[in-house]
Design an enzyme around this catalytic site. Structure first.
Site, PDB file in Angstrom:
ATOM      1  N   VAL A   1      56.630  75.516  54.673  1.00  0.00           N
ATOM      2  CA  VAL A   1      56.754  76.563  55.688  1.00  0.00           C
ATOM      3  C   VAL A   1      58.199  77.057  55.781  1.00  0.00           C
ATOM      4  O   VAL A   1      58.471  78.267  55.746  1.00  0.00           O
ATOM      5  CB  VAL A   1      56.251  76.030  57.042  1.00  0.00           C
ATOM      6  CG1 VAL A   1      56.622  76.957  58.185  1.00  0.00           C
ATOM      7  CG2 VAL A   1      54.745  75.836  56.980  1.00  0.00           C
TER       8      VAL A   1
ATOM      9  N   ASP B   1      67.781  70.439  56.475  1.00  0.00           N
ATOM     10  CA  ASP B   1      66.743  69.470  56.141  1.00  0.00           C
ATOM     11  C   ASP B   1      67.363  68.079  56.079  1.00  0.00           C
ATOM     12  O   ASP B   1      68.506  67.924  55.638  1.00  0.00           O
ATOM     13  CB  ASP B   1      66.103  69.820  54.792  1.00  0.00           C
ATOM     14  CG  ASP B   1      64.710  69.203  54.651  1.00  0.00           C
ATOM     15  OD1 ASP B   1      63.724  69.963  54.676  1.00  0.00           O
ATOM     16  OD2 ASP B   1      64.613  67.965  54.531  1.00  0.00           O
TER      17      ASP B   1
ATOM     18  N   THR C   1      54.140  67.732  61.280  1.00  0.00           N
ATOM     19  CA  THR C   1      53.443  67.239  62.477  1.00  0.00           C
ATOM     20  C   THR C   1      52.185  66.521  61.977  1.00  0.00           C
ATOM     21  O   THR C   1      51.100  67.089  61.995  1.00  0.00           O
ATOM     22  CB  THR C   1      53.075  68.402  63.414  1.00  0.00           C
ATOM     23  OG1 THR C   1      52.562  69.485  62.609  1.00  0.00           O
ATOM     24  CG2 THR C   1      54.250  68.891  64.217  1.00  0.00           C
TER      25      THR C   1
ATOM     26  N   CYS D   1      47.151  70.590  56.693  1.00  0.00           N
ATOM     27  CA  CYS D   1      46.707  71.392  57.843  1.00  0.00           C
ATOM     28  C   CYS D   1      45.254  71.153  58.244  1.00  0.00           C
ATOM     29  O   CYS D   1      44.991  70.696  59.353  1.00  0.00           O
ATOM     30  CB  CYS D   1      46.901  72.879  57.541  1.00  0.00           C
ATOM     31  SG  CYS D   1      48.618  73.318  57.345  1.00  0.00           S
TER      32      CYS D   1
ATOM     33  N   ARG E   1      49.093  65.491  49.753  1.00  0.00           N
ATOM     34  CA  ARG E   1      48.945  65.006  51.127  1.00  0.00           C
ATOM     35  C   ARG E   1      47.486  65.107  51.579  1.00  0.00           C
ATOM     36  O   ARG E   1      46.876  66.145  51.456  1.00  0.00           O
ATOM     37  CB  ARG E   1      49.838  65.806  52.078  1.00  0.00           C
ATOM     38  CG  ARG E   1      51.303  65.459  51.917  1.00  0.00           C
ATOM     39  CD  ARG E   1      52.176  66.269  52.838  1.00  0.00           C
ATOM     40  NE  ARG E   1      52.133  67.681  52.513  1.00  0.00           N
ATOM     41  CZ  ARG E   1      52.854  68.597  53.157  1.00  0.00           C
ATOM     42  NH1 ARG E   1      53.625  68.253  54.161  1.00  0.00           N
ATOM     43  NH2 ARG E   1      52.785  69.859  52.802  1.00  0.00           N
TER      44      ARG E   1
END
Ligand SMILES: NC(=O)c1ccc[n+]([C@@H]2O[C@H](COP(=O)([O-])OP(=O)(O)OC[C@H]3O[C@@H](n4cnc5c(N)ncnc54)[C@H](O)[C@@H]3O)[C@@H](O)[C@H]2O)c1
Length: 406
Positions: free
Chosen positions: A11, A30, A84, A256, A323
């Site tokens: 992102v 970062d 997150t 996501c 992921r």
């Protein structure tokens, strides 16, 4: 404008590229030192962000990466794009976001606008970001949410032509955030509050999550009835309105779709509301690796002692992101049936301490989970090739979901 982007992953780096295209000055912050070093050499780690975009930014003095949060002091706008995830018990985990907030709080300059692009539960902007920052830095009062909708690898829709939602804590914050995104997005949609923007993002991804769960269940019903589900779905999709096709697959993956609905579920729990569709879809989607291996065994026969090459272990085509990929669960179910399991992925060199195997003649069968464009099976001399996603079906590959065999 002087922009700081916290988190330079899928992102954050996509946003960096968008902001550079509009001639803004970007500091990409970062915590990964190695990533910062590569970005400062103009090396991108994200599919779809070319090295020359970063190199041009560096050459013109418009882009710099850093792990030093004090570098954000000159920024008018600070945008947060950090992970997150879920914790080990599958609950929303905002600790990385909280840590990023803590790192930026004392480094923000007076009047800076803070925007959150990380996906999180409804109320995150006010509770996790605005309150702690205002408690430590009374000169900051502008906060907004603009959920990222990037679809890594999508060549048709990118930052420019995908509508942007913006919801500020007040009208001023909304207007400021909207003015920024309008410099590189064709269509900015202002909503009435940060909560509406946060909820819209969760709705979008939960919509996909639930429909994937439903189509996976529908496919199992069709398989039991010996009706080819993929043909049924394509037939239904000829209706020009009121139907969106989803296709069965080995599960869901990525950062996501498997994760965000559980953030919405947390909101539901907080107000003692049920979230049965999320629960059911979650259970259904997690059944798919096991169901797929059972289906493979029905079509191929016993897997005991067979050498199986699992092909494509990332969560979707043309992306090197593992992921939440269901590949791990598939390999475990194959091993539980005493198969000897190897994997191959042209985009991934190592996974869980094991390296990618070569495509060759020494296997009894291949199971294609994800078909990357760069996948080359021409050296295959082994047994039959099966694929899970019927839309990946390829010449003589045998689709194991959605085909008519019982
Ligand atoms: N990947 C997607 O397709 C996508 C799409 C829409 C929304 N999102 C959301 O955007 C957010 C970021 O996701 P992503 O895919 O870009 O993650 P990512 O893992 O690709 O990148 C996150 C980056 O943040 C860095 N980081 C970690 N902790 C940090 C800290 N405290 N301070 C600064 N940097 C830190 C990491 O080193 C990493 O480079 C998540 O909330 C995700 O749900 C992701």
């Amino acid at each position: 404008m002087q922009i700081a982007i916290i988190g330079q992953g899928y992102v954050g780096l996509t946003l960096t590229s968008g902001a550079l295209s509009a001639n803004h000055d970007v500091i990409g912050v970062d915590t990964s030192e190695s990533l910062v070093q590569n970005l400062n050499k103009g090396i991108s780690h994200i599919e779809g962000i070319a090295n020359h975009v970063l190199q041009e930014g560096i050459k013109q003095g418009k882009f710099k990466a850093s792990s030093d949060f004090s570098e954000i002091r000159s920024a008018e706008i600070v945008i947060i794009a950090v992970p997150t995830p879920l914790d080990s018990e599958g609950n929303p985990d905002t600790t990385i976001l909280e840590s990023a907030v803590s790192s930026i709080a004392s480094n923000l300059s007076e009047g800076a606008l803070v925007i959150n692009e990380s996906t999180s539960y409804i109320g995150t902007l006010r509770k996790v970001i605005a309150q702690p920052i205002m408690a430590r830095n009374s000169k900051i009062s502008d906060f907004a949410v603009s959920p990222e909708r990037v679809d890594p690898g999508n060549k048709e829709f990118g930052a420019k032509n995908t509508s942007r939602l913006v919801g500020g804590i007040d009208e001023k914050a909304t207007e400021r955030a909207s003015a920024f995104y309008s410099t590189f997005c064709d269509h900015v949609v202002k909503v009435s509050s940060p909560e509406v923007a946060e909820a819209a993002k969760l709705l979008e991804n939960t919509f996909r999550f639930v429909n994937i769960g439903f189509i996976n269940e529908f496919t199992q019903i069709m398989n039991a009835l010996q009706i080819p589900a993929s043909e049924v779905i394509s037939a239904a999709a000829t209706k020009p309105y009121g139907f969106i096709p989803f296709f069965p697959n080995v599960g869901i993956g990525g950062h996501c779709i498997p994760v965000d609905p559980l953030y919405l579920q947390k909101n539901a729990q907080d107000v003692n509301n049920s979230s049965k569709y999320i629960e059911t879809s979650e259970a259904q989607n997690h059944l798919m690796p096991k169901y797929s291996v059972e289906r493979l065994e029905k079509l191929f026969g016993s897997l005991k002692g067979k050498k199986v090459l699992v092909v494509g272990i990332s969560y979707k085509p043309d992306i090197a992101d593992t992921r939440e990929s269901p590949a791990q669960a598939v390999m475990e179910h194959l091993k539980a049936r005493k198969a000897e399991v190897f994997w191959h992925d042209p985009l991934i060199a190592n996974f869980e301490g094991q390296s990618s195997s070569r495509v060759s003649g020494e296997y009894d069968l291949a199971l294609v989970l994800v078909k990357h464009q760069s996948l080359d099976m021409s050296a295959w001399r082994g047994g039959p090739i099966y694929c899970v996603n019927p839309i990946d079906s390829h010449r003589d590959w045998i689709p194991i979901l959605g085909s008519s065999g019982r």
